[in-house]
Write a protein that holds these residues in place. Structure first.
Motif, short mmCIF file in Angstrom:
data_model
loop_
_atom_site.label_atom_id
_atom_site.label_comp_id
_atom_site.label_asym_id
_atom_site.label_seq_id
_atom_site.Cartn_x
_atom_site.Cartn_y
_atom_site.Cartn_z
N LYS A 104 -11.86 56.28 24.59
CA LYS A 104 -12.99 57.07 25.07
C LYS A 104 -12.75 58.54 24.71
O LYS A 104 -11.62 59.04 24.80
N LEU A 119 -18.93 55.86 22.68
CA LEU A 119 -17.55 56.27 22.93
C LEU A 119 -17.43 57.59 23.69
O LEU A 119 -16.33 57.96 24.11
N GLN A 153 -12.49 60.28 35.41
CA GLN A 153 -12.39 59.50 34.17
C GLN A 153 -11.32 58.41 34.31
O GLN A 153 -11.50 57.28 33.86
#
Length: 347
Positions: A104, A119, A153
């Motif tokens: 990512k 992505l 994240q």
């Protein structure tokens, strides 16, 4: 912000070591792989560790200082390289694809508007930092937002079953920010922290050192206040990585540390919460001038020394199969007793 990191129990260490030592091999014959197997088992608090759904998060951000002569490349290269990542054309794409690592790209602060892409995660705090030769790189709110976003994240990929994570970065000028953070937090002289970055010649390194000394003189920074050091001379991608390190350790994930910039983010995280270090595996010693001093300051042993200085998480991706080898030999290799093999006398 809360930095509550679980302390690992040492009770499992002798059991892990016994399991390693009774495999069908001479004591210590697998070298660093033995230490690695023990460390992963220790992090996961199990005699049967596993590397599940490894992920690479590459954080990208621009630096206001980039146009002041600290880099051989113009600032726009950050945006161009992010587009290269999204197109699948960078080293990190190749290595992640080779080793089955999910990738990512996190826009922490690229000085451009990036189109949506599968992505890409848009976590932009600002269009780059301020020039720390003139003022603090970030406001308090920006720095805290970046830290919080880094945690989000990591939590997101952990929720998908990932237990092993690595962080890469892209940001023209970020070796300068890493050098300043290293200087402040370790006390290593600035000239030992500053290197060629993306390819400066000797005169360029000399100019870079002079500019960074100016920045160090401008801001009143100390190892006792790592957050202020991060805010004043760090980068948005570095701050986001710091939050990511803290969250990954909180979630008891195996963290694979890349090169100079990623190690600088780890250094800040360790200063905020020393227990973070127990969860970190250092993939390699970079060819960037200051990295060996940073490794020494952290008191860790890197797995590889390949002369890498690319960043992107490339060294961590290349090292990932070593983690797989370590857990596989621990779990699959026969013991002397199971194989009916005689041990050396005295064992």
């Amino acid at each position: 912000m809360s930095y509550s990191i679980p302390a690992l129990s040492d009770a499992i260490l002798p059991k892990l070591q016994h399991k390693v030592d009774t495999k069908t091999k001479p004591l210590g014959a697998l070298g660093l792989l033995e230490n690695l197997a023990v460390q992963i088992g220790y992090i996961q608090q199990t005699l049967t560790p596993a590397i599940n759904k490894p992920h690479m998060l590459v954080f990208a951000g621009d630096h206001g200082v980039a146009n002041s002569g600290v880099s051989a490349y113009p600032q726009v290269v950050t945006q161009q390289m992010v587009l290269n990542f999204l197109a699948g054309g960078a080293a990190i794409n190749v290595f992640c694809a080779q080793h089955g690592i999910a990738l990512k790209i996190i826009d922490a602060g690229v000085n451009a508007e990036l189109a949506e892409h599968p992505l890409l995660v848009n976590a932009k705090v600002a269009h780059g930092t301020n020039n720390y030769l003139e003022q603090a790189a970030m406001s308090v709110a920006q720095c805290e937002q970046a830290l919080a976003s880094g945690k989000v994240q990591v939590a997101s990929v952990a929720a998908q079953g990932c237990n092993t994570i690595a962080f890469g970065e892209m940001g023209i000028g970020n070796t300068s920010a890493a050098a300043l953070l290293m200087h402040v937090l370790t006390g290593v002289p600035l000239d030992e922290c500053v290197g060629k970055g993306t390819g400066l010649d000797d005169e360029g390194v000399k100019n870079k050192l002079a500019l960074l000394q100016k920045a160090a003189n401008l801001h009143s920074l100390s190892a006792q206040n790592p957050m202020e050091a991060l805010r004043c001379v760090g980068g948005l991608e570095i701050a986001m990585m710091v939050g990511a390190f803290l969250e990954a350790a909180r979630l008891q994930m195996v963290i694979v540390v890349d090169g100079f910039i990623a190690s600088a983010a780890a250094l800040v995280a360790v200063h905020l919460c020393p227990l973070v270090l127990e969860y970190c595996i250092f993939s390699h010693c970079s060819d960037e001038h200051g990295h060996k001093h940073m490794i020494n300051a952290l008191g860790v042993t890197p797995l590889l020394q390949l002369g890498l200085r690319l960043g992107e998480g490339s060294g961590a991706a290349v090292a990932m199969p070593l983690l797989q080898s370590a857990v596989l030999f621990l779990n699959k290799m026969a013991s002397f007793e199971a194989a009916g093999v005689s041990q050396a006398e005295g064992n």
